[in-house]
Design an enzyme around this catalytic site. Sequence first.
Site, PDB file in Angstrom:
ATOM      1  N   ASP A 144     -10.457 -33.540  -9.921  1.00 34.55           N
ATOM      2  CA  ASP A 144     -11.632 -32.802 -11.052  1.00 34.55           C
ATOM      3  C   ASP A 144     -11.399 -31.482 -10.986  1.00 34.55           C
ATOM      4  O   ASP A 144     -11.225 -30.765  -9.707  1.00 34.55           O
ATOM      5  CB  ASP A 144     -12.966 -33.462 -10.892  1.00 34.55           C
ATOM      6  CG  ASP A 144     -13.657 -33.008 -11.931  1.00 34.55           C
ATOM      7  OD1 ASP A 144     -13.255 -32.780 -13.151  1.00 34.55           O
ATOM      8  OD2 ASP A 144     -14.631 -32.398 -11.771  1.00 34.55           O
ATOM      9  N   ASP A 201     -16.944 -38.802 -12.942  1.00 35.46           N
ATOM     10  CA  ASP A 201     -15.771 -38.954 -11.943  1.00 35.46           C
ATOM     11  C   ASP A 201     -16.006 -40.449 -11.003  1.00 35.46           C
ATOM     12  O   ASP A 201     -15.304 -40.820 -10.486  1.00 35.46           O
ATOM     13  CB  ASP A 201     -15.847 -37.782 -11.057  1.00 35.46           C
ATOM     14  CG  ASP A 201     -15.315 -36.711 -11.622  1.00 35.46           C
ATOM     15  OD1 ASP A 201     -14.359 -36.534 -12.309  1.00 35.46           O
ATOM     16  OD2 ASP A 201     -15.845 -35.476 -11.056  1.00 35.46           O
TER      17      ASP A 201
END
Length: 796
Positions: free
Chosen positions: A511, A714
């Site tokens: 990420d 996530d």
Amino acid sequence: MEGHHAEGNAASRAETRDPVCGMTVDLAKGKPSLVHDGRSFHFCSEHCRDKFAAEPEAYLTAEDPVCGMSVDRASAEHMAKHEGARFYFCSSRCKERFEAEPEKYLGDAPAPEPMPEGTLYTCPMHPEIVQEGPGSCPICGMALEPMGVPDVDAPNPELKDFTRRLIVATPLALALLVTEMSQHLFGVDLLPMLSVRAEQWLQLALAAPVVLYSGAPFFARGIASVRSGHLNMFTLIALGTGAAFVYSLVATLLPGLFPPGLRAETGYVPVYYEAAAVIIALVLVGQVLELRAREQTGSAIRALLDLAPKTALKVEKDGATKTVELSAVQVGEILRVRPGDKVPIDGVIVEGRSAVDESMLTGEPVPVEKQAGDEVTGGTLNGSGSFDMEVQRTGEATTLSQVVNMVANAQRSRADIQRLADQAAAYFVPAVIAIAVVAFIAWLALGPSPALSYAIIASVSVLIIACPCALGLATPISIMVATGRGAQAGVLVREAKALERLAAVDTLVIDKTGTLTEGKPALTGLKPAQGFTDQKLLEAAAALEAGSEHPLASAILAAAEERGVKPAKISGFEAVTGQGVRGKLGRKTVLLGNAALMSEAGIDIGALEQEAEARRADGETVIYFAEGRKAAGFLAMSDPIKPTSGEAVAALHKLGLKIVMATGDAEPTARAVGKALGIDEIRAGMTPADKQELVETLRSKGAVVAMAGDGINDAPALAQADVGIAMGTGTDIAMESAGLTLLRGDLRGVVAGVKLARATLRNIKQNLVFAFGYNALGLPIAAGVLYPPSACCCRR
């Protein structure tokens, strides 16, 4: 008096206990709270607060199961969790007594409610195995788990069963080990008052409960593996411990069946009860630890479920509003979302406008401007505006429910740490059986009289020695050491199996926001128009943003403080929802906001637009400032890259990893960060489902994937990846969904983790080679190759 005293203690510790779930609540973090009977209670989540509000009397006190005293749940210093239930104690002594013998104080605990009829179960290691109702996997022997979102509050019946079996096995196996090995290792007989015959009967009495009761599930799984043709670790355990116990049982009951050559100096046949009992106890320890780790995965599900509010504000046809349960909301109904509320469910705005924090979906800290016609997602956080929305999706169809299902399914599909042992057993078991059969035939044909006895003993000896006693320790010892080393390096290993998979990782999906970057915007540039200065621009901007909690406002105020700029005094302040803010600086009107605000005020920003566009192309956010009727400049902000990210990416490349950045941010910003760090592949504008699909696609192509992230968005990808790595500076949901957590939030921890994992796996393989190897070397000896050839070829 008691309640006030409890509150005083909690205040002095700056923390208290959630009276519903028992978690410790840090009072400094602004967790949900409510007042009941004049006393404040604090909770870990809104879900727990709502449960308490509905039935407070059920959560005020609990009975100490040891001494029977009433214990205040919110201030209890001693609590233990057993088989899914929480118990509170008046003192550490009561807690210790309970943990030593929990069954003694529980009596007949109520059985957990059965799963609904028709519930499908699947194997965590082999998802292709699906059946109606519980059972064991025919391939690996693991217990099947219910599909769908698990009941996070329900105890695991298999954990409860295995814990009981372990409680029985541990003291008996230790007693056998100590009494038997003290003679072998130290030549000390701890039971001199017993004859050899009596000692064998004692060992039988100690071993029988361990083998027949504690080891029963392993024998059932071993038999199932033979029937299905999928030999695994349980096949080996069942063969070895079963052969050792049956051989020892016959030697104890009918020692006359054995030829003199197999008797010890005492005249009795040696027995192997302690080997069977200790192996079963060690494997039980591993199984209980695995099941406890699986039980902890429910924390991520609970945290996700808590994101959505439990009620919504429904707008009636006459314009009046009423609070309704979220479960009662239907598609097409109109709900009102007030400033600061969570969006209750997925829908589209029909009236009003606001800025909505969608970081749970995108990971980006900057709120998104929303107006009529824009979609909003349940669980996201509304800003200062108010709007009415039409419900579009409910129940399992909502975005949040889909994220919960993705996390639940991904967590269930994780591989088991015993995979290496199972792979070895798949080849080792057939070889052992073949050697046992060959030994039996050879001794029956060529052995001395009585040939049948020698043939049986030779084949049984092969089966006994084939079960590696070190198998139960080969993996746990390495993991225990690696976990300690990892903690010292700031790498928290939540799941032992994560280390095994991390060693083989060749692709890292990462990420951007909060992982590669700081996770919050910072002022990166000032562009004053002609006649204005940087200081004047920053003074006015800081004055307009004073008191705002918007992330961009925080960046402006932090920059002003860092540069020693004191905000000017503003009057007539007004927030323009979705556009910016305005006020008066002296007698002049000043504005700070986006291009729409400038256009509405009739201010020409053409002279600034070329440079502003270049800033936006580099991934920066531009905010314009105007004084009176004239554009005075703009401020540029971006999420700065962490100082250690470049070093970490370079080190990961040296370790042979391909790095893919997956972010919910816009393409220009993602490209700018990726180019600066040398990222191999960049994916922008990704939703939680997109990230999970990316991980699945990479894995389907043969890649071993690790996912590193820090946000709610996530969580599905973290759970889906071979290894999930969460930043310790990120959300609780991300950390609960991941197998490893980097305590310092530093990507260099991934480098340390990969190196540690590779060293750990190398050590595990060495241990397994030793565990199987020395037993394999003993197989021909057990089969009788060292027996004098003259004795084998000459029958008496």
